[in-house]
Design an enzyme around this catalytic site. Structure first.
Site, mmCIF file in Angstrom:
data_model
loop_
_atom_site.group_PDB
_atom_site.id
_atom_site.type_symbol
_atom_site.label_atom_id
_atom_site.label_comp_id
_atom_site.label_asym_id
_atom_site.label_seq_id
_atom_site.Cartn_x
_atom_site.Cartn_y
_atom_site.Cartn_z
ATOM 1 N N PHE A 39 1.090 -1.014 -0.007
ATOM 2 C CA PHE A 39 0.098 0.125 0.101
ATOM 3 C C PHE A 39 0.973 1.317 -0.049
ATOM 4 O O PHE A 39 0.671 2.132 -0.932
ATOM 5 C CB PHE A 39 -0.980 -0.123 1.198
ATOM 6 C CG PHE A 39 -1.805 1.185 1.381
ATOM 7 C CD1 PHE A 39 -2.340 1.893 0.347
ATOM 8 C CD2 PHE A 39 -1.958 1.998 2.535
ATOM 9 C CE1 PHE A 39 -3.156 3.001 0.252
ATOM 10 C CE2 PHE A 39 -2.547 3.039 2.581
ATOM 11 C CZ PHE A 39 -3.050 3.651 1.719
ATOM 12 N N ASN A 102 -4.231 -10.848 14.235
ATOM 13 C CA ASN A 102 -3.650 -11.994 13.302
ATOM 14 C C ASN A 102 -2.570 -12.173 13.440
ATOM 15 O O ASN A 102 -2.031 -13.356 13.568
ATOM 16 C CB ASN A 102 -4.092 -11.435 11.571
ATOM 17 C CG ASN A 102 -5.242 -11.644 11.393
ATOM 18 O OD1 ASN A 102 -6.191 -12.550 11.796
ATOM 19 N ND2 ASN A 102 -5.824 -10.948 10.099
ATOM 20 N N TYR A 148 -5.568 6.184 13.030
ATOM 21 C CA TYR A 148 -4.282 5.720 13.308
ATOM 22 C C TYR A 148 -3.971 5.561 14.821
ATOM 23 O O TYR A 148 -3.703 4.634 15.362
ATOM 24 C CB TYR A 148 -3.497 6.737 12.641
ATOM 25 C CG TYR A 148 -1.879 6.524 12.803
ATOM 26 C CD1 TYR A 148 -1.261 5.420 11.948
ATOM 27 C CD2 TYR A 148 -0.936 7.102 13.435
ATOM 28 C CE1 TYR A 148 0.053 5.105 12.002
ATOM 29 C CE2 TYR A 148 0.229 6.979 13.612
ATOM 30 C CZ TYR A 148 0.822 5.767 12.969
ATOM 31 O OH TYR A 148 2.065 5.594 13.023
HETATM 32 P P1 NAD Z 1 5.518 3.041 5.656
HETATM 33 O O1 NAD Z 1 4.280 3.424 5.077
HETATM 34 O O2 NAD Z 1 6.852 2.957 4.709
HETATM 35 O O3 NAD Z 1 5.604 1.382 5.729
HETATM 36 C C1 NAD Z 1 4.474 0.547 6.315
HETATM 37 C C2 NAD Z 1 4.400 -0.663 5.415
HETATM 38 O O4 NAD Z 1 3.191 -1.573 5.958
HETATM 39 C C3 NAD Z 1 4.353 -0.554 3.993
HETATM 40 O O5 NAD Z 1 5.321 -1.179 3.314
HETATM 41 C C4 NAD Z 1 2.808 -0.876 3.614
HETATM 42 O O6 NAD Z 1 2.793 -1.316 2.338
HETATM 43 C C5 NAD Z 1 2.560 -2.020 4.482
HETATM 44 N N1 NAD Z 1 1.047 -2.143 4.815
HETATM 45 C C6 NAD Z 1 0.336 -1.134 5.219
HETATM 46 N N2 NAD Z 1 -1.016 -1.575 5.344
HETATM 47 C C7 NAD Z 1 -0.948 -3.171 5.209
HETATM 48 C C8 NAD Z 1 -1.601 -4.256 5.352
HETATM 49 N N3 NAD Z 1 -2.940 -4.105 5.620
HETATM 50 N N4 NAD Z 1 -1.136 -5.458 5.113
HETATM 51 C C9 NAD Z 1 0.436 -5.574 4.901
HETATM 52 N N5 NAD Z 1 1.152 -4.563 4.769
HETATM 53 C C10 NAD Z 1 0.603 -3.355 4.913
HETATM 54 O O7 NAD Z 1 5.847 3.476 7.095
HETATM 55 P P2 NAD Z 1 6.942 3.252 8.291
HETATM 56 O O8 NAD Z 1 7.367 4.582 8.531
HETATM 57 O O9 NAD Z 1 7.954 2.320 7.563
HETATM 58 O O10 NAD Z 1 6.248 2.564 9.423
HETATM 59 C C11 NAD Z 1 6.348 1.327 9.715
HETATM 60 C C12 NAD Z 1 5.598 1.047 11.086
HETATM 61 O O11 NAD Z 1 6.391 1.967 12.175
HETATM 62 C C13 NAD Z 1 4.044 1.514 11.071
HETATM 63 O O12 NAD Z 1 3.551 0.554 11.838
HETATM 64 C C14 NAD Z 1 4.106 2.941 11.748
HETATM 65 O O13 NAD Z 1 2.897 3.064 12.448
HETATM 66 C C15 NAD Z 1 5.398 2.756 12.738
HETATM 67 N N6 NAD Z 1 5.815 3.958 13.070
HETATM 68 C C16 NAD Z 1 6.435 4.751 12.366
HETATM 69 C C17 NAD Z 1 7.092 5.926 12.690
HETATM 70 C C18 NAD Z 1 8.095 6.882 11.718
HETATM 71 O O14 NAD Z 1 8.264 7.903 12.030
HETATM 72 N N7 NAD Z 1 8.537 6.454 10.557
HETATM 73 C C19 NAD Z 1 6.489 6.737 13.663
HETATM 74 C C20 NAD Z 1 5.713 6.081 14.587
HETATM 75 C C21 NAD Z 1 5.499 4.637 14.138
#
Ligand code: NAD
Ligand code: UDP
Length: 327
Positions: A39, A102, A148
């Site tokens: 996504f 899950n 979120y």
């Molecule tokens: P990102 O959007 O690059 O990565 C999220 C990944 O999850 C993507 O590859 C997306 O395709 C996948 N995804 C989304 N919905 C999905 C689903 N239903 N099934 C399978 N895959 C799915 O964002 P990120 O920055 O890499 O964040 C990764 C995690 O860390 C997230 O859970 C986010 O909430 C958490 N987080 C990140 C930050 C930050 O600053 N980067 C801060 C707080 C929390």
């Protein structure tokens, strides 16, 4: 299999943080199963790992059950940028809540240790500053960020209930704003937006007056914190804040990006989105004492590396970058 070599599932493994985590786990000698529905993640983020026989990529939406045999799970699947998580808010809540169920189901069935990528957003627009883990937050449950924030809060609830009820080994970290190479160029988050705008010579879009604050952690530091957390004894369950405690205003960040890129972009002001937190900074004393962890990469160093990444990416895609950055 050696006791050190583990089979590790990374959900959201093709995303920004997930791809760095997969890389690190492979480097540490583990087998990695990356699950992603692409996504917001991209195949390009993991293309360089596909030749490794210890790496496997599976397209799967984590809101549907999954049956795999693993030793450890890192649950990162969830869009993280406000633009993307608000695009389909119902799916965002499902990803956090049903996805957690899950993932916890897999962990329960195969007795795997399970890690949750939670977020500073569980604190909402905080009234306690800096944020400590015992602060319970100030979240608007019906606002545009709620899909979120509340999804992640409910996921934490599920993790702790599975821990108490089913004795699952859990690890929960609350991640504060993290940046670095492999953020999506259209991700919408502030660091990637400012750098891409600066490199293309476009206006730098500040939402509000730019006085709101954040504290930015470079990705390598964060991933090191993940690995340390997963390696702690079973009694360490979190939640533990992970982030860089150096706080900066959004306006100061824009100026820093302009200076580091040598851009002639103008800074312009746009309306502030609803429920945008006024200030955010992690208290990392728990991570410090329990994980012996603190960030090592200063903002200007991390920004330089991220600028170099976007500079190369924009050139590859034929976008007219204003100057060559050689770092
Ligand atoms: P990102 O959007 O690059 O990565 C999220 C990944 O999850 C993507 O590859 C997306 O395709 C996948 N995804 C989304 N919905 C999905 C689903 N239903 N099934 C399978 N895959 C799915 O964002 P990120 O920055 O890499 O964040 C990764 C995690 O860390 C997230 O859970 C986010 O909430 C958490 N987080 C990140 C930050 C930050 O600053 N980067 C801060 C707080 C929390
Ligand atoms: N922001 C901004 N310009 C942008 C993108 C974001 O001024 O082009 C602001 C946003 O309003 C927020 C801060 O930068 O105050 C951080 O936004 P981001 O989306 O990166 O993450 P958040 O911490 O809000 O989830």
């Amino acid at each position: 299999m050696s006791s050190l070599r583990k089979r590790v599932l990374v959900t959201g493994g093709a995303g920004f943080l997930g791809s760095h985590l997969c890389e690190r786990l492979l480097r540490d000698g583990h087998d990695v199963l990356c699950v992603d529905n692409y996504f917001t993640g991209r195949k390009e983020n993991i293309a360089h790992l596909l030749g490794n026989t210890r790496f496997e990529a599976m397209r799967h939406d984590i809101t549907f059950p999954l049956y795999v045999e693993v030793d450890e799970i890192y649950n990162l699947a969830c869009p993280a940028s406000p633009v993307h998580y608000q695009f389909d808010p119902v799916q965002t809540t499902k990803t956090s809540v049903v996805g957690a169920i899950n993932v916890l189901g897999i962990a329960k069935r195969v007795k795997a240790k399970v890690f949750q990528a939670s977020t500073s957003e569980v604190y909402g627009d905080p009234t306690v500053h800096p944020q400590t883990e015992d602060y319970r937050g100030n979240v608007n449950p019906i606002g545009p960020r709620a899909c979120y924030d509340e999804g992640k809060r409910c996921a934490e609830t599920l993790f702790f209930d599975y821990h108490r009820q089913h004795k699952l080994r859990i690890k929960v970290v609350r991640i504060f704003n993290t940046y670095g190479p492999r953020m999506h160029p259209n991700d919408g988050r502030v660091v990637s937006n400012f750098i891409v705008q600066a490199l293309l010579g476009e206006d730098i879009s500040i939402y509000g007056d730019g006085s709101q604050t954040r504290a930015f952690c470079y990705v390598d530091d964060l991933i090191d914190g993940f690995i340390r957390m997963m390696g702690t004894s079973d009694d360490v369950v979190g939640p533990i804040n992970l982030g860089n405690p150096v706080e900066i205003t959004v306006l100061a960040l824009a100026k820093e990006v302009v200076a580091l890129t040598g851009s002639r972009s103008n800074i312009v002001f746009r309306p502030l989105p609803a429920d945008d937190p006024r200030q955010r900074r992690p208290d990392i004393s728990v991570a410090n004492s329990v994980l012996d962890w603190s960030p090592t990469i200063a903002l200007n160093q991390g920004l330089e590396r991220t600028i170099a990444y976007f500079d190369a990416l924009l050139r590859e895609t034929g976008r007219p970058v204003i100057r060559h950055i050689s770092i």
